[in-house]
Scaffold this active site. Structure first.
Site, PDB file in Angstrom:
ATOM      1  CE1 TYR A 173       0.574   1.137   4.495  1.00 26.76           C
ATOM      2  CE2 TYR A 173       0.802  -1.249   4.338  1.00 26.76           C
ATOM      3  CZ  TYR A 173       1.003  -0.073   5.025  1.00 26.76           C
ATOM      4  OH  TYR A 173       1.638  -0.093   6.248  1.00 26.76           O
ATOM      5  CD  GLU A 362      -0.931 -14.671  11.734  1.00 20.53           C
ATOM      6  OE1 GLU A 362      -0.238 -13.645  11.589  1.00 20.53           O
ATOM      7  OE2 GLU A 362      -1.858 -14.751  12.551  1.00 20.53           O
TER       8      GLU A 362
END
Length: 417
Positions: A173, A362
């Site tokens: 980004y 995760e």
């Protein structure tokens, strides 16, 4: 007045000498007079050609003898002189060719000819440490230097051995250190043995600055855009990774999938060990704590390649099923689009969840890929080496110029004297 002409007897013609110094009969180069026996009426008996060639020729030799006599009588001086000169030069040339250049045959037997084009601007040399045997003058050239005097012992990094493809997913980004992070990761991937596919995901639109950086890295890449709306940094990373997973599933890309954030530090050994994974591989990751005053270790504890436990230091994360960082695992891409191969019970797509708390993305993702630690592989053997670092070095509140070009604050502070 009456003139008296005395005619010489026939015997006088044999003793007469010509003014040019050529004897008529006594000289070995003389040609007989017109009264020679070539023109006698009984030619078949008196001609020397008929007497010697009679056993070999069955035709009449009279016309042939008349032709030869006419040639020798009309141009006897010029023709014979040119003939003997050509004969002498021919014999001299044969003798010179035989005696003066007779050693060429011996040289051909003792030495082999080498037909090669040598340019003064091209130097071709064999490496000094090359121990390959040379048989029948057949050899390979390893180093070719064009106009360079120094020896370049360059060994190619790419040996063209078939390997598994690495699919590296990087969400990015716009921020101050974006160009630095992308260039650093791109240079690392450039050193990895191919095939490597780098999937870089941006939000909303693909920026020209990111596309320019990716083109200059020399790595095979795909610039993907995520069109989902995200309100937080956590959701942004989840949506970007899911967009890359959808791209892999749609195009059925085959390889080892690895989530590599652009702000982490990676070693080349890590990417080489990824190719040894068959289904799911994991390893410990070193990272800085949020306070940045200590380093912690997070990942598996292995007995050879079997996972027997986990490293963790955060009390809030002990409720997780698998204690792994996002950059501490990789898996086979066929799990995404070929569930029958891996005997998956659910046919729902494997994605990261944006509904869970931060730090649990995760473990919830890994639970969709494997059932327990028995389906995991520790890498490298024993999980005894740190192959990458998660440092959390993002710069907060720093501004960067649009297009990486300075348009303001260009006033001269110290003029040149």
């Amino acid at each position: 007045m009456a003139s008296i002409r005395r005619t010489l007897p026939p015997a006088a013609y044999h003793d007469q000498t010509y003014q040019n110094g050529i004897a008529s009969t006594n000289s070995p180069l003389s040609v007989a007079a017109p009264s020679h026996k070539f023109v006698t009426s009984n030619a078949t008996k008196s001609s020397p050609f008929t007497s010697t060639a009679a056993p070999f020729f069955s035709f009449n030799a009279v016309p042939f003898c008349r032709f030869l006599s006419a040639v020798f009588l009309q141009k006897r001086k010029g023709f014979r002189r040119s003939f003997y000169r050509c004969l002498i030069f021919f014999i001299v040339g044969c003798l010179l060719g035989i005696f003066l250049f007779g050693h060429v045959e011996n040289d051909v037997r003792n030495h082999d000819f080498s037909f090669e084009i040598k340019s003064p601007h091209v130097n071709v040399q064999l490496d000094d440490g090359d121990n390959r045997s040379i048989e029948q003058d057949v050899f390979a050239l390893n180093t070719v230097s064009l106009g360079v005097d120094t020896q370049l012992n360059y060994v190619s990094r790419f040996d063209f051995v078939p390997r598994k493809q690495l699919i590296v997913i990087t969400p990015t980004y716009n921020r101050a250190l974006q160009a630095y992070f992308l260039n650093r990761l791109g240079q690392v991937l450039r050193l990895v043995q191919p095939p490597v596919l780098w999937i870089v995901v941006e939000m909303k639109a693909a920026s020209m600055e990111t596309a320019d950086i990716l083109r200059k890295t020399g790595v095979i890449y795909r610039h993907v855009v995520c069109e989902r709306n995200s309100t937080t940094e956590k959701d942004r990373g989840v949506h970007q990774r899911n967009a890359a997973l959808e791209h892999i599933e749609k195009h059925r890309l085959d390889g080892i999938v690895y989530f590599a954030d652009d702000d982490n530090v990676y070693s080349l050994e890590l990417f080489e060990s990824l190719r040894e994974i068959s289904r799911f591989g994991t390893w410990p990751v070193a990272m800085l704590a949020q306070s940045k005053n200590k380093a912690i270790l997070e990942g598996p504890v292995c007995n050879q390649s079997r996972v027997v436990g986990w490293h963790t230091n955060e009390k809030s994360k002990r409720l997780r099923r698998f204690h792994v960082d996002m950059s501490g695992f990789a898996f086979n891409s066929t799990i995404l689009w070929d569930p029958k191969r891996w005997q998956r019970h659910s046919s729902s797509p494997i994605r990261q969840l944006d509904t869970v708390k931060e730090g649990f993305q995760e473990t919830t993702f890994i639970e969709q890929v494997v059932e327990d630690e028995s389906q995991m592989e520790g890498a490298p053997a024993g999980c005894s080496r740190i192959l990458n670092w998660h440092l959390h070095l993002d710069a907060q509140g720093l501004l960067y110029p649009r297009g990486w070009l300075f348009q303001k604050n260009l006033d001269v502070v110290l003029p040149v004297k």
